[in-house]
Design an enzyme around this catalytic site. Structure first.
Site, PDB file in Angstrom:
ATOM      1  CB  CYS A   4      -1.037  -0.007   1.122  1.00  0.00           C
ATOM      2  SG  CYS A   4      -0.603  -0.889   2.602  1.00  0.00           S
ATOM      3  NE  ARG A  54       3.258  -8.517   5.781  1.00  0.00           N
ATOM      4  CZ  ARG A  54       1.929  -8.514   5.680  1.00  0.00           C
ATOM      5  NH1 ARG A  54       1.212  -9.358   6.426  1.00  0.00           N
ATOM      6  NH2 ARG A  54       1.317  -7.681   4.853  1.00  0.00           N
ATOM      7  CD  GLN A  90      -0.721  -9.299   0.940  1.00  0.00           C
ATOM      8  OE1 GLN A  90      -0.538  -8.129   0.640  1.00  0.00           O
ATOM      9  NE2 GLN A  90      -1.279  -9.662   2.087  1.00  0.00           N
ATOM     10  CG  ASP A 115      -1.856  -5.842  -1.707  1.00  0.00           C
ATOM     11  OD1 ASP A 115      -2.980  -5.696  -1.215  1.00  0.00           O
ATOM     12  OD2 ASP A 115      -0.839  -5.259  -1.278  1.00  0.00           O
ATOM     13  CG  HIS A 152      -3.930  -0.641  -2.239  1.00  0.00           C
ATOM     14  ND1 HIS A 152      -2.878  -1.477  -2.537  1.00  0.00           N
ATOM     15  CD2 HIS A 152      -4.117  -0.718  -0.900  1.00  0.00           C
ATOM     16  CE1 HIS A 152      -2.436  -2.022  -1.417  1.00  0.00           C
ATOM     17  NE2 HIS A 152      -3.170  -1.583  -0.419  1.00  0.00           N
ATOM     18  CE  LYS A 174     -10.990  -6.409  10.011  1.00  0.00           C
ATOM     19  NZ  LYS A 174      -9.694  -7.080  10.216  1.00  0.00           N
ATOM     20  CG  HIS A 230      -6.074  -1.204   2.321  1.00  0.00           C
ATOM     21  ND1 HIS A 230      -4.705  -1.070   2.353  1.00  0.00           N
ATOM     22  CD2 HIS A 230      -6.570  -0.067   2.866  1.00  0.00           C
ATOM     23  CE1 HIS A 230      -4.387   0.089   2.901  1.00  0.00           C
ATOM     24  NE2 HIS A 230      -5.504   0.716   3.221  1.00  0.00           N
TER      25      HIS A 230
END
Length: 643
Positions: free
Chosen positions: A340, A369, A387, A389, A391, A470, A516
């Site tokens: 992000c 991580r 991911q 992922d 946005h 969320k 997200h």
């Protein structure tokens, strides 16, 4: 004799004598309820049935049908296990013994690790205690006396717990199980009335542990177990455990030749050719879903200066979970743990108009991580992953429509994998930022989207992120396990931190909202789930090797290669087994590798340009023209057929 008023869940009231145990309320309602009662809620506190009622109160009796009953039952079984361990292993120190999702555990300090024979003996002693039907008796001890008791008995960990958890209290709660070896434990309770209530339990495993989970503390031995209200439920659970072992993605990943790990790269998978094919098939599948939905695939840097992480807040709140590096000239940097912040920088490189909104980015680059080595496990907990992922940058007025579109996208994607799922809406937590009115509008927009998409959901009150509400998605695999994968999160904070803007219809600058979203979550974890969901037998469209061509003899190799070329030319992932082995062995090996189709070719097939088809699941399907098999296979791939 004075009386107090007890209010029951249906609003009715009963009078009982002051000081009566709460079990008297159950008896006053019905003898059957008194027999079934395990504990009770008195106002907002769950208590033992011996708890004395001293003032007017609301009371709800807990039975095996109550939602909190299984946790209570398992906590009591953990204490039963501790009583058995202390009887069989004199000098043992007890740690803590909570109920957990699938059972319970208890930690002990012992002279040597537990072995399987120990578990058998402990379980046998537990059954003796259960047969004795001994009371779980709660006693309130003066705090100083409790500390002295456990200190004298050589249990410094219990002393530490009492000192930490009861500071300022004059008395502490201890429970006893009185048989020939009286067991005493510091515990706030509550517990079931007696050991005789505990019928169906099983000790399942042991492991190393540390006091309070900290490797710097006292090493301990942990015993895991599970318990249910009936033997049938326990047997079903144990069968699921065995099935889960059979489906374990770590074993299947090795046996199917998909991935491996190396101690020099802990928490990072090495993907073989077949594994990389599976990984890339999923990545391309997601691209194929997102491009028509208006997403731009972007790529952002892996390493950033700490200034970015300071702006995002990760440097102060997440730095211990990041891999930190230093450039040659001493610049402090961090490997990205999420996409992000980079997407915010990318959005900020250009001016944006309301006419462009929503702007949707997605990315599949690796993330890192710094997970503790002790929690790494196969593909489900790793240090390097990617991911699916995304946005979305949008106007507040677009939230409901964008979320509804995301819900429909998620519905279609999970359906392609045959995964059932449940949605839960997480609302404003106690600690949040922003105006309550803004939160109310955001939650209302998510509810509207869920209802417009006809998506059933539950409310997960107070579990939203601090920056916005969320929707989370729990998928259910083939053996009933739930995995949290997808998420849709509204974020009002990041646009403020990064000063994100767009120009509105009024020609003024406005602040966008960020969504997200992830559907798979991490590719690694989703692949682990799929391996276990399908037990390694992937549907044709997903299988790393879709077809294995099996020549009967060396003279059939040329035709087998022609068949493979035709299949590959049409987009199917096919291989030729060129080994000089009997065809039955080749079939067996292809079955063990869970290849969906095996095509046996010999003289007749070469002469007729045909193949003898064998299905992984349906067995021998007979001979058919190659072109017909090819058309059928492509249709099966195109329809995402699951079996």
């Amino acid at each position: 004799m004075s009386h107090i008023t007890v209010t029951l869940p249906d609003g009715s009231q009963k009078q009982v004598e002051t000081g009566s145990p709460v079990r008297s309320v159950a008896a006053a309602i019905s003898p059957r309820l008194a027999e079934a009662a395990l504990a009770a809620w008195v106002d907002d506190r769950m208590v033992d049935l011996d708890f004395p009622l001293s003032a007017d109160a609301s009371v709800r009796i807990v039975t095996s049908k109550s939602p909190e009953a299984l946790e209570l039952y398992r906590h009591s079984t953990a204490h039963l296990m501790a009583a058995a361990v202390t009887a069989l292993f004199p000098g043992v120190q007890c740690g803590i013994g909570p109920a957990i999702e699938d059972g319970f555990f208890y930690d002990f300090v012992v002279e040597r690790p537990f072995v399987p024979e120990d578990l058998e003996a402990i379980e046998a002693r537990m059954r003796e205690l259960a047969a004795g039907d001994f009371r779980y008796e709660r006693q309130m001890w003066p705090r100083d006396e409790a500390i002295a008791f456990f200190h004298t008995r050589g249990e410094p960990l219990k002393v530490q717990l009492i000192e930490e958890k009861t500071a300022g209290q004059s008395h502490v709660s201890c429970y006893t199980i009185k048989d020939r070896d009286t067991f005493v434990d510091f515990c706030v309770g509550p517990h079931v009335p007696s050991t005789g209530r505990l019928k169906a339990f099983k000790l399942t495993a042991t492991s190393n542990a540390y006091w309070k989970g900290d490797a710097r503390n006292q090493p301990m031995q942990r015993i895991y177990g599970t318990a249910f209200f009936s033997q049938k439920e326990l047997d079903e659970h144990l069968a699921r455990i065995e099935e889960a072992k059979r489906r374990d993605h770590r074993r299947l990943g090795r046996d199917l030749g998909l991935f491996t790990f190396h101690p020099w790269a802990p928490g990072a998978g090495f993907w073989t050719g077949k594994g990389a094919t599976l990984y890339n098939t999923l990545a391309d599948y997601m691209r194929g879903k997102l491009f028509p939905a208006g997403y731009q695939e972007v790529k952002t840097p892996i390493v950033y200066n700490k200034a970015l992480w300071e702006l995002s807040g990760h440097w102060s709140h997440y730095r211990e979970n990041m891999f930190l590096v230093e450039s040659a000239d001493g610049e402090a940097m961090g490997l990205k743990a999420m996409n992000c912040p980079g997407h915010y920088l990318l959005y900020s490189t250009e001016k944006h108009s309301y006419r462009e909104m929503p702007i949707r980015f997605h990315e599949q680059t690796p993330l890192h991580r710094n997970e503790a080595s002790g929690v790494l496990g196969g593909l489900t907990r790793v240090r390097q992953f990617s991911q699916d992922d995304g946005h979305c940058f949008l106007m507040e007025s677009q939230i409901a429509g964008e979320v509804e579109a995301l819900l429909r996208l998620i519905q279609g994607i999970y359906a392609d994998f045959g995964l059932d799922y449940a949605a839960k809406l997480s609302t404003r937590p106690e600690k949040f930022i922003g105006e309550i009115a803004l939160w109310d509008r955001a939650e209302a927009a998510l509810k509207e989207a869920l209802e417009q998409a006809r998506q059933p959901y539950t409310i997960n009150a107070g579990d939203g992120a601090f920056y916005g509400p969320k929707i989370d998605f729990d998928i259910t695999d083939a053996i009933g396990r739930k995995w949290q994968c997808g998420t849709i999160q509204l974020d009002y904070v990041a646009p403020e931190r990064f000063d994100l803007k767009y120009v509105g219809a009024d020609n003024a600058e406005h602040r966008p909202v960020v969504i997200h979203r992830a559907i798979f979550g991490s590719f690694e974890r989703f692949i682990a789930i799929l391996i276990e969901h399908f037990a390694g037998a992937f549907p044709l469209w997903l299988a790393p090797v879709q077809v294995s061509v099996l020549p009967i003899a060396d003279r059939h190799l040329d035709y087998a290669r022609q068949v493979r070329a035709a299949l590959a030319g049409a987009g199917l992932r096919a291989v030729v087994d060129e080994r000089q082995e009997k065809v039955n062995l080749k079939i067996r090996d292809a079955q063990l590798q869970k290849v969906p189709y095996m095509l046996v070719v010999g003289d007749r097939e070469a002469a007729d340009r045909a193949v003898a088809v064998r299905s992984r699941s349906k067995g021998d399907l007979g001979a058919r023209p190659l072109d017909r098999f090819l058309a059928d296979a492509l249709a099966e791939v195109g329809s995402k057929q699951l079996s």
